[in-house]
Design an enzyme around this catalytic site. Structure first.
Site, PDB file in Angstrom:
ATOM      1  N   LYS A 253       9.816   2.920  -7.268  1.00 32.46           N
ATOM      2  CA  LYS A 253      10.138   2.173  -6.017  1.00 32.46           C
ATOM      3  C   LYS A 253       9.209   1.218  -5.763  1.00 32.46           C
ATOM      4  CE  LYS A 253      10.276   6.304  -4.148  1.00 32.46           C
ATOM      5  NZ  LYS A 253      10.239   7.343  -4.982  1.00 32.46           N
TER       6      LYS A 253
ATOM      7  N   SER B 127       8.058   8.451  -9.995  1.00 35.60           N
ATOM      8  CA  SER B 127       8.897   8.240  -8.693  1.00 35.60           C
ATOM      9  C   SER B 127       8.151   7.403  -7.966  1.00 35.60           C
ATOM     10  CB  SER B 127       8.893   9.625  -8.316  1.00 35.60           C
ATOM     11  OG  SER B 127       9.491   9.815  -6.819  1.00 35.60           O
TER      12      SER B 127
ATOM     13  N   SER C 190       0.500   5.407   0.400  1.00 40.29           N
ATOM     14  CA  SER C 190      -0.198   6.673   0.506  1.00 40.29           C
ATOM     15  C   SER C 190       0.338   7.881  -0.119  1.00 40.29           C
ATOM     16  CB  SER C 190      -0.387   7.198   2.033  1.00 40.29           C
ATOM     17  OG  SER C 190      -0.877   8.383   2.444  1.00 40.29           O
TER      18      SER C 190
ATOM     19  N   LYS D  38       0.969  -1.318  -0.055  1.00 43.90           N
ATOM     20  CA  LYS D  38       0.045   0.206   0.308  1.00 43.90           C
ATOM     21  C   LYS D  38       0.905   1.316   0.023  1.00 43.90           C
ATOM     22  CE  LYS D  38      -1.328   3.185   3.078  1.00 43.90           C
ATOM     23  NZ  LYS D  38      -0.496   4.165   4.124  1.00 43.90           N
TER      24      LYS D  38
END
Length: 433
Positions: A186, A182, A82, A80
């Site tokens: 990752k 970006s 955010s 997850k």
């Protein structure tokens, strides 16, 4: 190939192809692309934009500029992310809950950015914990506990590390194409089988308006799915702190209350909603309602707390943290209430102002290299719609000294409007995917 040709094509409204983007990302990682060229590329993307095809290609190119993990585990690998907000401690609860129901959650997370708090800084508020570990340690802890929250190593998406530093000083941070590349470079490097995104919208978010948040959520989902990772995004309200605390150790307190049976309903409910999306995408459950109940059961049974304890101990923290967390976490020297200046309802909260107040207290970084005071911030923050009499506490302030406390109190009062509150609206404002 050369950087100048790629930049010129973007400048003139064209789109680079996959091979060119692969070359450019590799050049960012190796140093073959200069800072000036990286800045020109970022500005060209910011002004002209990337097509969906080019955005996917660039995201994958940045992912492939370093190590890409593969997992040999007997369970789905999910995560997850955010986009950042105030009082957002969801990851610290959701990661061990997911591990407790049989999925692996190798979470590569970040530190505080601007006015928003960082999951790594929150976890490192626990004495002894360090999230800077090598790949072997990362793998070992995931295999043993089912989850771990760590910082990205220099070998994960190094092209993004380089480009982000350049973007930060060239006025190109806000480009949706570059934000998407970006974030996802990752996350995709972590070898995920499914991803859920929590895209914040409101006064405490980077995307303050709904149209901005929708545009980011759509781009993230399209790009992640185009890169082969099943992804769903929820657009969630950030017009008030998610949990009733803002500050590293203070948010860990909320997490421990939730893990031990006394959590705040609003942010815990969001954690369950995000987790249920992952369990359905991963094929663990067919219905979101069943998935929610399973996650809730893992928290109530204490199994999620046990997974959290194992992760904390593996990262250097105290053993059996959930049994003694009240005496472990750092506390501030000055603790005082912020009193309501008038009677009425909490009608509005400017999350950005509150987040910056925490940063100025020492709970975040004004510049690279600043040390964080994990004890400072605000707790017991009243939600929108709460009724107050004049002098009632709006929040509890935690500071290192009276001078810092005075400034933070003024900032908090400037961020809160007392009046007649409108309906706060739903926590989940939309779903993409």
């Amino acid at each position: 190939m050369d950087a100048r040709t790629i930049i010129e094509r973007l400048r003139d409204g064209g789109q680079p192809n996959k091979d060119e983007l692969d070359w450019f990302a590799a050049g960012l990682a190796s140093g073959a692309v200069t800072d000036a060229q990286a800045g020109a590329f970022a500005m060209a993307v910011c002004l002209r934009g990337l097509s969906e095809e080019a955005r996917v290609a660039f995201t994958l190119a940045m992912r492939d500029s370093g190590d890409v993990l593969a997992w040999d585990v007997d369970r789905p690998v999910v995560d997850k992310h955010s986009t950042g907000g105030i009082g957002d401690c969801v990851s610290l609860l959701l990661a061990p809950a997911l591990a407790a129901v049989g999925v692996a959650n190798p979470m590569i997370s970040g530190r505080g950015l601007g006015h928003t708090g960082g999951t790594l800084d929150k976890l490192e508020a626990i004495p002894g914990v360090s999230t800077e570990i090598d790949e072997a340690g990362f793998r070992r802890i995931v295999e043993e506990t089912g989850t771990v929250i760590v910082a990205a190593s220099s070998r994960i998406a190094p092209a993004d590390r380089r480009l982000y530093a350049v973007r930060d000083i060239t006025g190109t941070v806000e480009s949706i194409d570059l934000i998407v590349a970006s974030i996802l470079s990752k996350k995709l490097a972590a070898g995920l089988g499914a991803l859920v995104l929590d895209v914040k919208c409101g006064s405490g978010a980077f995307m303050t308006g709904m149209e901005e948040a929708k545009a980011l959520a759509n781009s993230l989902v399209e790009t992640a799915n185009g890169a082969g990772c099943p992804t769903v995004a929820l657009i969630t309200d950030m017009n008030q702190p998610l949990a009733p605390a803002a500050g590293n150790a203070l948010e860990v307190v909320e997490v421990m209350r939730a893990l031990t049976g006394a959590g705040s309903a609003r942010w815990v409910d969001l954690a369950l909603t995000l987790g249920s999306e992952l369990l359905v995408m991963a094929g663990v459950e067919e219905a979101p309602e069943v998935a929610r109940d399973r996650l809730r059961g893992a928290i109530r049974s204490g199994e999620a707390a046990a997974r959290f304890d194992a992760m904390v101990a593996a990262l250097g923290g105290p053993a059996e943290f959930s049994a003694g967390w009240q005496s472990c976490l750092p506390t501030a020297r000055v603790v005082r209430e912020v009193a309501a200046p008038a009677a009425g309802q909490v009608a509005a909260i400017d999350g950005h102002v509150i987040g910056m107040a925490v940063v100025r207290l020492g709970g975040g970084r004004m510049r690279d290299g600043d040390r964080i005071d994990p004890a400072v911030g605000f707790s017991d923050i009243l939600p929108l719609g709460a009724e107050v009499a004049k002098g009632d506490p709006l929040a509890r302030l935690h500071a290192a000294d009276d001078t810092a406390a005075d400034a933070a109190e003024r900032a908090f009062l400037s961020a809160v409007r007392i009046g007649v509150a409108e309906d706060a609206g739903p926590l989940v404002m939309g779903r993409i995917g």
